[in-house]
Write a protein that holds these residues in place. Structure first.
Motif, short mmCIF file in Angstrom:
data_model
loop_
_atom_site.label_atom_id
_atom_site.label_comp_id
_atom_site.label_asym_id
_atom_site.label_seq_id
_atom_site.Cartn_x
_atom_site.Cartn_y
_atom_site.Cartn_z
N HIS A 40 66.66 56.58 13.33
CA HIS A 40 68.46 56.65 13.28
C HIS A 40 69.20 55.20 14.05
CE1 HIS A 40 73.03 57.96 14.93
NE2 HIS A 40 72.95 57.65 13.37
N GLY A 72 67.51 54.71 17.43
CA GLY A 72 66.58 53.82 18.28
C GLY A 72 66.32 54.53 19.57
N CYS A 114 65.15 64.00 18.29
CA CYS A 114 65.60 62.92 18.59
C CYS A 114 66.41 63.82 19.17
CB CYS A 114 65.57 62.07 17.95
SG CYS A 114 66.62 60.46 18.78
S1 FES Z 1 68.77 58.07 17.64
FE1 FES Z 1 70.25 59.37 16.56
S2 FES Z 1 69.39 60.51 15.81
FE2 FES Z 1 67.81 59.35 17.32
#
Ligand code: FES
Length: 113
Positions: A38, A40, A54
């Protein structure tokens, strides 16, 4: 060496220093780049939930690296992994394999056990 890694585990020893997860299963090993696809951030491996999560916006990835929840648009990437002549594992971070490009079928994206 492959025997340094336990079958069925996601190894996080090299997450902080090298930015990789090393996954070993019955068939062999692969190396996931510890960078969310997404924006990083660095995902965490949640053993109890059997997934990468994440912390930034909640994207979830299966053990394979395939994304399945949250905003991440594609799977985690894999790095090249081969066996050196001396039997050591060699991880090459200059070569990236992306699942959505069909590159996980490349022999160097997976080290057979
Ligand atoms: S950077 Fe947004 S979900 Fe991982």
């Amino acid at each position: 060496m492959p025997s340094d890694f336990i079958v069925g585990t996601v190894d996080q020893r090299f997450k902080e220093g090298f930015g990789v997860f090393i996954v070993r299963n019955d068939d062999g090993m692969y190396v996931l780049r510890a960078v969310c696809t997404h924006l990083g951030c660095t995902p965490n491996w949640l053993e109890a939930e059997n997934k990468f999560k994440c912390p930034c916006h909640g994207s979830g990835f299966y053990r394979s690296g395939i994304n399945y929840e949250g905003p991440a648009p594609r799977p985690l990437e894999r790095y090249r992994i081969v066996l050196a002549d001396d039997g050591q594992i060699l991880i090459d971070k200059t070569k990236i394999f992306a699942q959505e490009k069909g590159e996980w079928s490349s022999p160097e994206s997976f080290l057979k056990a």
